[in-house]
Write an enzyme that holds these catalytic residues in place. Sequence first.
Site, mmCIF file in Angstrom:
data_model
loop_
_atom_site.group_PDB
_atom_site.id
_atom_site.type_symbol
_atom_site.label_atom_id
_atom_site.label_comp_id
_atom_site.label_asym_id
_atom_site.label_seq_id
_atom_site.Cartn_x
_atom_site.Cartn_y
_atom_site.Cartn_z
ATOM 1 C CE LYS A 77 -3.912 1.955 2.627
ATOM 2 N NZ LYS A 77 -4.809 1.760 3.787
ATOM 3 C CB SER A 152 -8.144 3.617 2.714
ATOM 4 O OG SER A 152 -7.342 2.994 3.702
ATOM 5 C CB SER A 176 -8.487 0.758 5.599
ATOM 6 O OG SER A 176 -9.198 1.944 5.407
HETATM 7 N N1 GLN Z 1 -13.370 4.012 6.182
HETATM 8 C C1 GLN Z 1 -12.755 4.414 7.405
HETATM 9 C C2 GLN Z 1 -12.340 5.862 7.316
HETATM 10 O O1 GLN Z 1 -12.530 6.448 6.310
HETATM 11 C C3 GLN Z 1 -11.618 3.526 7.737
HETATM 12 C C4 GLN Z 1 -10.374 3.911 7.068
HETATM 13 C C5 GLN Z 1 -9.198 3.087 7.485
HETATM 14 O O2 GLN Z 1 -9.340 2.039 8.123
HETATM 15 N N2 GLN Z 1 -8.011 3.593 7.170
HETATM 16 O O3 GLN Z 1 -11.816 6.409 8.236
#
Ligand code: GLN
Length: 489
Positions: A77, A152, A176
């Site tokens: 990532k 994400s 994410s």
């Molecule tokens: N969807 C969640 C957010 O936008 C989780 C994101 C994540 O785990 N980095 O914060």
Amino acid sequence: MNLDQPIRQIAAELARGDYSSRELTVAAIERAKRLNERLNCFVTIAEDQALAQAEQADQRIRRGQATPLTGIPVTHKDIFCIDGMLTSCGSKMLANFTAPYTATTIQKLLDAGTVTLGKANMDEFAMGSSNENSYFGSVANPWNTDCVPGGSSGGSAAVVAASITPVATGTDTGGSIRQPASFCGVTGLKPTYGRVSRYGMVAFASSLDQGGVLAHTAHDAALMLAYMAGFDPRDSTSHDHQDAWLEAVPENGIGELEAPLTVGMPKEYFDNASIGATLYDEARRALEGQGFRCQEITLPHTDAAIPAYYILAGAEASTNLSRYDGVRFGHRCEDPESLEDLYERSRSEGFGAEVKRRILTGTYALSVGYFDAYYVKAQKIRRLIQQDFLNAFSKVDLLIAPTAPGTAFRRGELTDPLAMYQQDLFTIPASLAGLPALTLPCGLHDGLPVGLQMIAAHFDEQRLLKAAAVYQSITDWHNLRPDLRMEID
Ligand code: GLN
């Protein structure tokens, strides 16, 4: 030569000399380039570096010093710093940032001999559930390119689902790894908070951020975790958790589940899943057939998890992201007239809309008049949610639950930020409690993958992964692949 196989199988073929890591890497690069045109899952394909690493891996294999990961192409990532490589974090702010050092987790994987194929696209600063917040454009879901891959870590999930690399790294702050893995039909593991070092991982919400892995199977996830985990003096929240089982994974695999487990099914989760009831029922029956004893349990504060998370994560993000000021690194505006102008315009130009929203709400929640009403209250809710889980784990060994409320939605479909935040309904609670959790493919709904989540007590990845491996030994959902692969090949 086949990139779509368990890592140990690939490692055995490399060891036998059926093909070299260089040949495997050339095939992966070729596939990455072709599929990236349709999926936009990479920010960087690191061709030259990957080939050089593959050649080193081949020498190591010939010397008989290989680990099971030596010569295996891996995608990271784009939140992990890698020395000399672009580390954009999906943001215009870091679109020109070449990292001057390597994240501990990545270094451990490099030491094991992995080949870095490239960096995966992601939501800007890991904020989002659809990958539509990336400065580099949205990622397409390999199962249906009109749909989002989740976020994400959507690029990482798409790369694994499209069989470009057998595994990829991701990070999970509120879901994410798990939500995109569920949308793309792959296995995703978020370890216990502190299991994996955060050093060199661009910070979003430091009390929640945790690196992990996306793979096809629990076995591959365990193998990656065995190399990624461990105390790091550079991350004071990493744990020195001695785990003989995990250390033995590279040699012995994850082993058999010793005893039948008691499994809790949180009512608050199953009642709110809009799809998949039949699939979850089938999954429960499959586990019961293996001696697991399933029972309904309650996690009464589940409802409060999303509001608490968005206060806490926003608050931490607003402080973490204050370092992007156009001075030392990152985007800098043209011709600033004053220091204030430099800050203001660099940040206004460099951050996207969702990141600005988090910084604004987070700053508000931390401001003098509102600190107690928002931040402190959210911390108290976080404690209640942790307590819910501790109570549950005094009665059961493991929890199963839906991973996401639905399947992958269409790109552009969710425009309301609050509707987007609802995606995290079932993943955020385990994040707030710092628990290890994973998702497994458990079927298809209208042709799109559905994920089953498993959550275990702190540092009980052993049970989590063994239970997941039992499920995968009696089901075939993890072996399904999107049609895209066929069309392209
Ligand atoms: N969807 C969640 C957010 O936008 C989780 C994101 C994540 O785990 N980095 O914060």
